[in-house]
Motif scaffolding. Structure first.
Motif, mmCIF file in Angstrom:
data_model
loop_
_atom_site.group_PDB
_atom_site.id
_atom_site.type_symbol
_atom_site.label_atom_id
_atom_site.label_comp_id
_atom_site.label_asym_id
_atom_site.label_seq_id
_atom_site.Cartn_x
_atom_site.Cartn_y
_atom_site.Cartn_z
ATOM 1 N N PRO A 19 38.737 9.662 43.269
ATOM 2 C CA PRO A 19 38.395 11.109 43.163
ATOM 3 C C PRO A 19 38.579 11.674 41.613
ATOM 4 O O PRO A 19 37.846 12.680 41.225
ATOM 5 C CB PRO A 19 39.735 11.849 44.018
ATOM 6 N N CYS A 20 39.255 10.999 40.861
ATOM 7 C CA CYS A 20 39.545 11.277 39.377
ATOM 8 C C CYS A 20 38.250 10.774 38.433
ATOM 9 O O CYS A 20 38.073 11.256 37.349
ATOM 10 C CB CYS A 20 40.534 11.021 38.821
ATOM 11 N N TYR A 21 37.629 9.799 38.952
ATOM 12 C CA TYR A 21 36.625 9.242 38.238
ATOM 13 C C TYR A 21 35.250 9.757 38.621
ATOM 14 O O TYR A 21 34.285 9.612 37.861
ATOM 15 C CB TYR A 21 36.751 7.788 38.037
ATOM 16 N N GLY A 30 40.690 10.185 48.738
ATOM 17 C CA GLY A 30 41.907 10.676 48.336
ATOM 18 C C GLY A 30 42.712 9.863 47.361
ATOM 19 O O GLY A 30 42.340 8.538 47.204
ATOM 20 N N ARG A 31 43.929 10.243 46.658
ATOM 21 C CA ARG A 31 44.643 9.190 46.183
ATOM 22 C C ARG A 31 46.217 9.357 46.583
ATOM 23 O O ARG A 31 46.540 10.522 46.955
ATOM 24 C CB ARG A 31 44.629 9.419 44.709
ATOM 25 N N CYS A 32 47.224 8.627 46.318
ATOM 26 C CA CYS A 32 48.262 8.652 46.514
ATOM 27 C C CYS A 32 49.038 8.389 45.336
ATOM 28 O O CYS A 32 48.902 7.010 44.910
ATOM 29 C CB CYS A 32 48.760 7.834 47.905
ATOM 30 N N HIS A 33 50.115 9.417 44.879
ATOM 31 C CA HIS A 33 50.712 8.775 43.590
ATOM 32 C C HIS A 33 52.122 8.402 44.129
ATOM 33 O O HIS A 33 52.781 8.995 45.196
ATOM 34 C CB HIS A 33 50.840 10.153 42.928
ATOM 35 N N LEU A 34 52.701 7.323 43.421
ATOM 36 C CA LEU A 34 54.093 6.785 43.990
ATOM 37 C C LEU A 34 54.923 7.219 43.049
ATOM 38 O O LEU A 34 54.850 6.656 41.517
ATOM 39 C CB LEU A 34 53.747 5.202 44.260
ATOM 40 N N ASN A 55 51.849 15.197 30.925
ATOM 41 C CA ASN A 55 50.412 14.814 30.472
ATOM 42 C C ASN A 55 49.605 14.519 31.462
ATOM 43 O O ASN A 55 48.422 14.625 31.516
ATOM 44 C CB ASN A 55 50.744 13.521 29.839
ATOM 45 N N GLU A 56 50.035 14.431 32.758
ATOM 46 C CA GLU A 56 49.374 14.160 34.118
ATOM 47 C C GLU A 56 49.305 15.394 35.058
ATOM 48 O O GLU A 56 48.714 15.553 35.831
ATOM 49 C CB GLU A 56 49.735 12.578 34.560
ATOM 50 N N SER A 57 50.615 15.765 34.956
ATOM 51 C CA SER A 57 51.080 16.618 36.399
ATOM 52 C C SER A 57 51.307 18.423 36.143
ATOM 53 O O SER A 57 51.220 18.509 35.050
ATOM 54 C CB SER A 57 52.511 16.109 36.809
ATOM 55 N N VAL A 195 38.790 3.498 31.430
ATOM 56 C CA VAL A 195 39.772 4.383 30.809
ATOM 57 C C VAL A 195 39.571 5.588 30.767
ATOM 58 O O VAL A 195 38.405 6.130 30.213
ATOM 59 C CB VAL A 195 39.932 3.687 29.283
ATOM 60 N N LYS A 196 40.488 6.444 31.504
ATOM 61 C CA LYS A 196 40.328 7.795 31.070
ATOM 62 C C LYS A 196 41.279 8.323 30.142
ATOM 63 O O LYS A 196 42.522 8.046 30.047
ATOM 64 C CB LYS A 196 40.435 8.848 32.425
ATOM 65 N N VAL A 197 41.013 9.303 29.148
ATOM 66 C CA VAL A 197 41.668 9.668 28.154
ATOM 67 C C VAL A 197 42.045 11.204 28.404
ATOM 68 O O VAL A 197 41.124 11.910 28.482
ATOM 69 C CB VAL A 197 41.024 9.626 26.798
ATOM 70 N N HIS A 263 37.308 18.243 36.717
ATOM 71 C CA HIS A 263 37.845 18.529 38.015
ATOM 72 C C HIS A 263 39.132 18.401 38.402
ATOM 73 O O HIS A 263 39.734 18.123 39.441
ATOM 74 C CB HIS A 263 36.811 18.444 39.181
ATOM 75 N N CYS A 264 40.025 18.207 37.069
ATOM 76 C CA CYS A 264 41.341 17.585 37.359
ATOM 77 C C CYS A 264 41.954 18.441 37.959
ATOM 78 O O CYS A 264 42.020 19.608 37.441
ATOM 79 C CB CYS A 264 41.939 17.080 36.165
ATOM 80 N N ALA A 265 42.930 18.256 38.865
ATOM 81 C CA ALA A 265 43.870 19.242 39.534
ATOM 82 C C ALA A 265 44.986 19.367 39.071
ATOM 83 O O ALA A 265 45.991 19.965 39.560
ATOM 84 C CB ALA A 265 43.435 19.075 40.938
ATOM 85 N N ARG A 266 45.684 18.589 38.217
ATOM 86 C CA ARG A 266 46.873 18.277 37.603
ATOM 87 C C ARG A 266 47.776 18.192 38.805
ATOM 88 O O ARG A 266 48.585 18.997 39.127
ATOM 89 C CB ARG A 266 47.444 19.569 37.019
ATOM 90 N N CYS A 267 47.829 17.032 39.507
ATOM 91 C CA CYS A 267 48.645 16.615 40.453
ATOM 92 C C CYS A 267 49.846 16.318 40.253
ATOM 93 O O CYS A 267 50.302 15.629 39.312
ATOM 94 C CB CYS A 267 48.041 15.579 41.207
ATOM 95 N N ARG A 268 51.061 16.497 41.317
ATOM 96 C CA ARG A 268 52.221 16.159 41.080
ATOM 97 C C ARG A 268 52.294 14.678 41.103
ATOM 98 O O ARG A 268 51.502 13.963 41.537
ATOM 99 C CB ARG A 268 52.987 16.691 42.295
ATOM 100 N N ARG A 274 43.363 14.578 49.350
ATOM 101 C CA ARG A 274 42.037 15.053 48.375
ATOM 102 C C ARG A 274 42.585 15.820 47.289
ATOM 103 O O ARG A 274 43.526 16.563 47.447
ATOM 104 C CB ARG A 274 41.225 15.517 49.320
ATOM 105 N N LEU A 275 41.934 15.674 46.296
ATOM 106 C CA LEU A 275 42.289 16.671 45.174
ATOM 107 C C LEU A 275 42.352 18.179 45.684
ATOM 108 O O LEU A 275 41.244 18.578 46.274
ATOM 109 C CB LEU A 275 41.442 16.506 43.887
ATOM 110 N N GLY A 276 43.472 18.956 45.560
ATOM 111 C CA GLY A 276 43.491 20.313 45.886
ATOM 112 C C GLY A 276 43.814 20.518 47.368
ATOM 113 O O GLY A 276 44.015 21.650 48.099
HETATM 114 FE FE1 SF4 Z 1 43.139 12.592 39.301
HETATM 115 FE FE2 SF4 Z 1 45.228 14.591 39.886
HETATM 116 FE FE3 SF4 Z 1 45.607 12.724 38.031
HETATM 117 FE FE4 SF4 Z 1 43.934 14.776 37.389
HETATM 118 S S1 SF4 Z 1 46.291 14.597 37.766
HETATM 119 S S2 SF4 Z 1 43.399 12.938 36.969
HETATM 120 S S3 SF4 Z 1 43.152 14.999 39.493
HETATM 121 S S4 SF4 Z 1 45.251 12.367 40.253
#
Ligand code: SF4
Ligand code: SF4
Length: 292
Positions: A19-21, A30-34, A55-57, A195-197, A263-268, A274-276
């Motif tokens: 979803p992020c690429y 969707g994605r699952c963060h651990l 930086n990500e969240s 690589v995503k920057v 479309h980055c949702a800044r996820c926890r 799914r994003l959002g």
């Molecule tokens: Fe994807 Fe969320 Fe990470 Fe942004 S913060 S890159 S939307 S997982």
């Protein structure tokens, strides 16, 4: 940009499920963060470490840390209930590569579920020396936060860097971090990882420099660029963050050099779903802590 790197067709098919690429995938998959990685090895001047790595969240969020063995159970539960989850990521709550638990988790998950896309985010400090392990555990997607490609600017953004038992500050810290970030990105591209920057837009500090960052990583073969507006806290609490219009304008300036992720949702760091449209409360029960 991405055209320089000959990704193989299987990789390109797989990334359509991230979803992020892939902007299409973000509505479907969707994605699952651990949240297995509490410690950090640097100090960004915009980060308060009571919360998830910004930086990500999303700011003001604290994810409960789980153990590598717990993450294995969690992933099983998540993919049983939410089969659209295709990506397993480690994004905090601190710096993933500063925690051995990250590598234990990647190993456990990759062995149990080899079909899942493995993803990590990092400040890049330890990337050159840990990248072969990441590759071994199937990590195909790496996000590196890079806020400067000039140590004179980096020095204003980072208070310190802890590296192999030594504490660095000032120019020396910024130089060391930058050297490892660029080397890590180079090695990741060489290994055909996507690589995503991530780049934090800090008005008055790195704003005029951002197109140069985009150009540098675009030329190196990074896949996408994710511009993140500053959250004003800690030493940068008095800086006014960019407006959405300023952010779009900066993305337009960077777009000639590298594909923009818009479309980055800044996820926890414990996000699931799914994003959002996160579903982690259904997995964790009600134990989600959100601080204001
Ligand atoms: Fe994807 Fe969320 Fe990470 Fe942004 S913060 S890159 S939307 S997982
Ligand atoms: Fe905070 Fe992340 Fe920077 Fe570490 S890398 S100081 S956790 S924003």
């Amino acid at each position: 940009g991405d055209q320089d790197v000959p990704y193989d067709p299987e990789q390109l098919r797989k990334i359509q499920e991230h979803p992020c690429y892939s902007e299409n995938a973000c509505h479907t998959f969707g994605r699952c963060h651990l949240p297995v990685a509490p410690d950090c090895n640097i100090q960004c001047n915009y980060c308060v470490r009571d919360f998830d790595c910004v930086n990500e969240s999303r700011p003001g969020v604290t994810s409960k840390v789980i153990r590598p063995e717990e993450s294995l159970e969690l992933v099983q539960k998540v993919i049983d209930e939410f089969p659209f989850v295709k990506v397993i990521g480690i994004a905090g709550p601190g710096e993933p590569l500063a925690n051995e638990e990250t590598f234990e988790t990647l190993k456990l998950i990759h062995e149990a579920f080899p079909h899942l896309i493995m993803c990590i985010s990092t400040n890049g400090l330890m990337l050159p020396e840990r990248i072969d392990e990441l590759q071994q555990y199937g990590v195909g997607n790496v996000t590196v936060t890079l806020n400067a490609v000039d140590p004179a600017i980096g020095e204003k953004i980072y208070s310190f860097v802890n590296y192999h038992g030594k504490h660095y500050t000032g120019r020396e810290a910024a130089e060391l971090l930058l050297k490892n970030q660029l080397e890590g990105i180079r090695m990741a591209v060489e290994r055909k990882m996507f690589v995503k920057v991530n780049c934090v837009y800090i008005p008055g500090v790195n704003d005029e420099h951002i197109p140069e960052i985009a150009r540098t990583v675009g030329e190196m073969g990074a896949y996408s660029f994710n511009l993140i507006p500053l959250i004003p806290q800690y030493k940068f609490r008095d800086i006014t963050p960019p407006t959405p219009a300023e952010k779009r304008e900066m993305q337009d300036r960077c777009a000639p050099y590298i594909k923009q992720m818009r479309h980055c949702a800044r996820c926890r760091s414990d996000a699931i779903g799914r994003l959002g449209h996160d579903v982690q409360s259904r997995i964790y029960g009600t134990e989600i802590v959100t601080k204001k």
